[in-house]
Design a protein around this motif. Structure first.
Motif, PDB file in Angstrom:
ATOM      1  N   PRO A 260       0.809  -1.227   0.000  1.00  0.00           N
ATOM      2  CA  PRO A 260       0.000   0.000   0.000  1.00  0.00           C
ATOM      3  C   PRO A 260       0.841   1.275   0.000  1.00  0.00           C
ATOM      4  CG  PRO A 260      -0.902  -1.611   1.528  1.00  0.00           C
ATOM      5  CD  PRO A 260       0.382  -2.175   1.041  1.00  0.00           C
ATOM      6  N   GLY A 261       0.523   2.169  -0.927  1.00  0.00           N
ATOM      7  CA  GLY A 261       1.208   3.453  -1.021  1.00  0.00           C
ATOM      8  C   GLY A 261       2.404   3.467  -1.948  1.00  0.00           C
ATOM      9  N   ASP A 262       2.857   2.295  -2.414  1.00  0.00           N
ATOM     10  CA  ASP A 262       4.014   2.234  -3.307  1.00  0.00           C
ATOM     11  C   ASP A 262       3.671   2.757  -4.698  1.00  0.00           C
ATOM     12  OD1 ASP A 262       5.780   1.150  -1.477  1.00  0.00           O
ATOM     13  OD2 ASP A 262       5.371  -0.928  -2.056  1.00  0.00           O
ATOM     14  N   LYS A 387      -5.096   2.421   2.488  1.00  0.00           N
ATOM     15  CA  LYS A 387      -6.226   2.831   3.318  1.00  0.00           C
ATOM     16  C   LYS A 387      -6.019   4.275   3.766  1.00  0.00           C
ATOM     17  CE  LYS A 387      -8.780   1.515   7.481  1.00  0.00           C
ATOM     18  NZ  LYS A 387      -8.853   0.543   8.609  1.00  0.00           N
ATOM     19  N   GLY A 388      -7.019   5.123   3.489  1.00  0.00           N
ATOM     20  CA  GLY A 388      -6.933   6.531   3.864  1.00  0.00           C
ATOM     21  C   GLY A 388      -6.359   7.430   2.783  1.00  0.00           C
ATOM     22  N   TRP A 389      -5.855   6.821   1.687  1.00  0.00           N
ATOM     23  CA  TRP A 389      -5.301   7.625   0.592  1.00  0.00           C
ATOM     24  C   TRP A 389      -6.426   8.151  -0.284  1.00  0.00           C
ATOM     25  CZ3 TRP A 389      -4.432   5.893  -4.839  1.00  0.00           C
ATOM     26  CH2 TRP A 389      -3.768   6.864  -5.607  1.00  0.00           C
ATOM     27  N   THR A 390      -6.361   9.430  -0.625  1.00  0.00           N
ATOM     28  CA  THR A 390      -7.373  10.062  -1.474  1.00  0.00           C
ATOM     29  C   THR A 390      -6.807  10.273  -2.872  1.00  0.00           C
ATOM     30  OG1 THR A 390      -8.376  11.192   0.421  1.00  0.00           O
ATOM     31  CG2 THR A 390      -8.873  12.062  -1.773  1.00  0.00           C
ATOM     32  N   VAL A 391      -7.494   9.728  -3.856  1.00  0.00           N
ATOM     33  CA  VAL A 391      -7.058   9.859  -5.241  1.00  0.00           C
ATOM     34  C   VAL A 391      -8.001  10.811  -5.974  1.00  0.00           C
ATOM     35  CG1 VAL A 391      -8.402   7.827  -5.966  1.00  0.00           C
ATOM     36  CG2 VAL A 391      -6.479   8.614  -7.363  1.00  0.00           C
ATOM     37  N   LEU A 396      -7.881   9.931 -16.584  1.00  0.00           N
ATOM     38  CA  LEU A 396      -6.692   9.080 -16.539  1.00  0.00           C
ATOM     39  C   LEU A 396      -6.692   8.129 -15.337  1.00  0.00           C
ATOM     40  CD1 LEU A 396      -3.855  11.568 -17.598  1.00  0.00           C
ATOM     41  CD2 LEU A 396      -4.739   9.630 -18.908  1.00  0.00           C
ATOM     42  N   THR A 397      -7.175   8.594 -14.190  1.00  0.00           N
ATOM     43  CA  THR A 397      -7.106   7.782 -12.969  1.00  0.00           C
ATOM     44  C   THR A 397      -8.335   6.895 -12.777  1.00  0.00           C
ATOM     45  OG1 THR A 397      -8.081   9.564 -11.642  1.00  0.00           O
ATOM     46  CG2 THR A 397      -5.669   9.489 -11.800  1.00  0.00           C
ATOM     47  N   PHE A 398      -9.486   7.331 -13.269  1.00  0.00           N
ATOM     48  CA  PHE A 398     -10.713   6.559 -13.044  1.00  0.00           C
ATOM     49  C   PHE A 398     -10.632   5.150 -13.629  1.00  0.00           C
ATOM     50  CE2 PHE A 398     -15.207   5.551 -14.289  1.00  0.00           C
ATOM     51  CZ  PHE A 398     -15.647   5.273 -12.996  1.00  0.00           C
ATOM     52  N   PRO A 399     -10.086   4.955 -14.842  1.00  0.00           N
ATOM     53  CA  PRO A 399      -9.976   3.582 -15.347  1.00  0.00           C
ATOM     54  C   PRO A 399      -9.087   2.694 -14.469  1.00  0.00           C
ATOM     55  CG  PRO A 399      -9.748   5.155 -17.139  1.00  0.00           C
ATOM     56  CD  PRO A 399      -9.697   5.946 -15.864  1.00  0.00           C
ATOM     57  N   ILE A 400      -8.112   3.281 -13.780  1.00  0.00           N
ATOM     58  CA  ILE A 400      -7.183   2.515 -12.953  1.00  0.00           C
ATOM     59  C   ILE A 400      -7.815   2.136 -11.621  1.00  0.00           C
ATOM     60  CG2 ILE A 400      -4.958   2.590 -11.741  1.00  0.00           C
ATOM     61  CD1 ILE A 400      -3.949   4.437 -13.965  1.00  0.00           C
ATOM     62  N   LYS A 425     -23.815  10.405  -5.718  1.00  0.00           N
ATOM     63  CA  LYS A 425     -23.304  11.750  -5.489  1.00  0.00           C
ATOM     64  C   LYS A 425     -22.109  12.021  -6.400  1.00  0.00           C
ATOM     65  CE  LYS A 425     -24.734  11.848  -0.632  1.00  0.00           C
ATOM     66  NZ  LYS A 425     -24.275  12.006   0.778  1.00  0.00           N
ATOM     67  N   LYS A 426     -22.063  13.237  -6.936  1.00  0.00           N
ATOM     68  CA  LYS A 426     -20.961  13.618  -7.797  1.00  0.00           C
ATOM     69  C   LYS A 426     -19.651  13.571  -7.010  1.00  0.00           C
ATOM     70  CE  LYS A 426     -19.221  17.432 -10.639  1.00  0.00           C
ATOM     71  NZ  LYS A 426     -19.455  18.831 -11.087  1.00  0.00           N
ATOM     72  N   ALA A 427     -18.620  12.987  -7.622  1.00  0.00           N
ATOM     73  CA  ALA A 427     -17.339  12.844  -6.921  1.00  0.00           C
ATOM     74  C   ALA A 427     -16.192  13.135  -7.864  1.00  0.00           C
ATOM     75  CB  ALA A 427     -17.207  11.429  -6.358  1.00  0.00           C
ATOM     76  N   ASP A 428     -15.231  13.938  -7.396  1.00  0.00           N
ATOM     77  CA  ASP A 428     -14.011  14.169  -8.162  1.00  0.00           C
ATOM     78  C   ASP A 428     -12.794  13.595  -7.442  1.00  0.00           C
ATOM     79  OD1 ASP A 428     -13.740  15.922  -6.080  1.00  0.00           O
ATOM     80  OD2 ASP A 428     -13.811  17.734  -7.312  1.00  0.00           O
ATOM     81  N   SER A 429     -13.051  12.875  -6.327  1.00  0.00           N
ATOM     82  CA  SER A 429     -11.978  12.198  -5.597  1.00  0.00           C
ATOM     83  C   SER A 429     -12.586  11.057  -4.797  1.00  0.00           C
ATOM     84  CB  SER A 429     -11.244  13.169  -4.668  1.00  0.00           C
ATOM     85  OG  SER A 429     -12.120  13.631  -3.637  1.00  0.00           O
TER      86      SER A 429
END
Length: 492
Positions: A260-262, A387-391, A396-400, A425-429
């Motif tokens: 996690p986090g790498d 856990k706890g990381w906000t993306v 580009l990131t949503f498919p991943i 609900k609308k979400a950008d993260s």
């Protein structure tokens, strides 16, 4: 688990048994409320059955506590005149029916501490076991003990495929530790002992998914480390037409490359973690192009160097999977002109062998998933969720990360135009609730792993592979079937 299932489980496993204990405690002259206080009720049961007070300490030891609790329940039932095997089974397996029934039964009375010498002498005829009862008790105890060991401590596993060669071979029998990372408690508790997800011979489900419990893991000796060989439930079974609960999905074994986090990337088959080259498994395999002078390769050389998946291109060229050490040795033979790794070039996609996340076309914003130009030998960089990381979520990131958010974290994910909706609900993260891992097979060109289906959630982790206790080569003659040199080898 949905709300109705949770309510049913709460009533069956909490409300009804505790209501019965309330009444049974009152029959023994205790306060009814003592029967509904977790742990304290077992302390009172120890007193009512006449067992030593120090037994309570054993109730606090994971694994052992289950056996002790089972024994105390049987002693508790004997204290109320329930001496038969059938009554013990009823009380242990169906407490939500029989505890309330006996608690409200006028003929059920407290006879005294069943573990005391006086009680055993007074009711010795009722307590005397037939030979059939003794056999039944022994079998049940063995099944329970073996199930506990398998669930909480150690489990056998066999290597079914070549994805970990030559580190692990098809036919290697391993022991997998549940203690190292902490045992995962059963999420599908109603299941047939020793069967994973399918009953042998009859091929029906070996579990009942009417009750599914939340994920919980006991404390372990360590976290998963990069380089550990890990057994886990196959995440893609979530999309299988034979959808199964998490703990009943197929078991896979791979090496953990990213924790996690790498930030992980693969460059020309070399894994990099946080921009530093990771240690390559010394017995790992990749595909090599081999050119000869036209002479055929001696079959014994192929056996000695463990050349696998040999495919001829023409009379002077062939392809094989093997280790770097074997490739180096192969170059030393006089009829071998060259041995070169077969790698997909960097910056190119491979439409014949697409990798993650291209194959998950439902997680996209717009008409197409971006072309990341990743392949099996050149992949990433990609951040392993923690856990706890906000993306930040975008095209580009949503498919991943969309699959993990929707499938593994249980959210309803939709795309409306260029907007992402999470649970309406609308979400950008998005902030992750679980830790994830990136797993790869040591046989890099013959492994279905995280390069193809993405991350492994922490609730899918089964345990750490410890050592090989048996190894059988199905292709060898009878005399040589057992690979004696591999027995009791530690797994690195």
């Amino acid at each position: 688990m949905n709300g109705i299932g949770l309510l049913i489980a709460f009533v069956l496993f909490i409300v009804l048994p505790f209501a019965g204990l309330w009444k049974l405690f009152e029959k023994a002259g205790r306060q009814g409320w003592e029967g509904i206080v977790p742990l304290y009720n077992f302390f009172i049961i120890i007193k009512l059955t006449g067992r030593p007070a120090w037994w309570f300490i054993m109730l606090l030891i994971p694994g052992l506590n289950f056996l002790i609790a089972l024994g105390l329940i049987v002693d508790f039932l004997k204290s109320y005149g329930k001496f038969t095997f059938a009554e013990h089974v009823q009380g242990v397996i169906l407490p939500f029916i029989y505890f309330p029934k006996w608690g409200n039964d006028k003929n059920t009375k407290y006879f005294g501490p069943s573990a005391s010498a006086e009680f055993r002498q007074k009711y010795k005829l009722a307590l005397k076991k037939t030979q059939a009862r003794e056999w039944a008790d022994a079998i049940i105890f063995a099944v329970i003990a073996a199930t506990l060991i398998r669930t909480l401590f150690i489990e056998a596993y066999v290597i079914p495929s070549a994805s970990m060669e030559s580190s692990l071979l098809i036919g290697d029998y391993l022991f997998v530790s549940k203690v190292n990372y902490g045992a995962r408690l059963p999420m599908t508790p109603v299941a047939f002992p020793f069967a994973h997800h399918t009953m042998p011979l009859i091929n029906t489900k070996a579990y009942w998914d009417g009750i599914e419990l939340p994920y919980y893991r006991l404390p372990g000796l360590s976290d998963i480390k990069k380089g550990d060989v890990v057994v886990f439930n196959y995440p893609m079974d979530a999309d299988s037409p034979y959808f199964r609960p998490v703990d009943k999905r197929e078991n896979y074994i791979k090496r953990c490359q990213g924790t996690p986090g790498d930030t992980l990337s693969v460059v020309n088959a070399q894994v990099f973690i946080n921009s530093k080259a990771a240690i390559t498994p010394p017995n790992g395999e990749i595909t090599y192009d081999v050119k000869t002078d036209g002479d055929e390769l001696n079959p014994q050389i192929a056996t000695d160097l463990h050349l696998s998946d040999i495919s001829s291109i023409n009379n002077t060229e062939f392809i094989t999977n093997t280790t770097e050490e074997s490739a180096k040795a192969l170059r030393g033979y006089s009829n071998i002109k060259s041995v070169a790794p077969r790698l997909t070039p960097r910056g190119t996609s491979d439409p014949l062998n697409p990798v993650y996340p291209t194959i998950f076309s439902n997680y996209k914003i717009g008409a197409n998933i971006p072309d990341y130009k990743w392949n099996v030998d050149n992949f990433g960089p990609i951040i392993v969720p923690k856990k706890g990381w906000t993306v930040k979520l975008d095209s580009l990131t949503f498919p991943i990360y969309g699959r993990a958010i929707a499938v593994y974290e249980g959210n309803k994910v939709e795309v409306n135009g260029n907007e992402i909706l999470i649970n309406g609900k609308k979400a950008d993260s998005y902030t992750f609730k679980l830790n994830y891992y990136f797993m790869m097979g040591d046989n890099r060109h013959n492994s279905e792993d995280s390069r193809f289906w993405g991350f492994v959630p922490e609730d899918h982790i089964v345990g750490k592979a410890l050592f090989i206790w048996m190894s059988v080569d199905d292709n060898a003659s009878f005399v040589h079937k057992i690979r004696w040199s591999r027995l009791f080898n530690l797994i690195h």
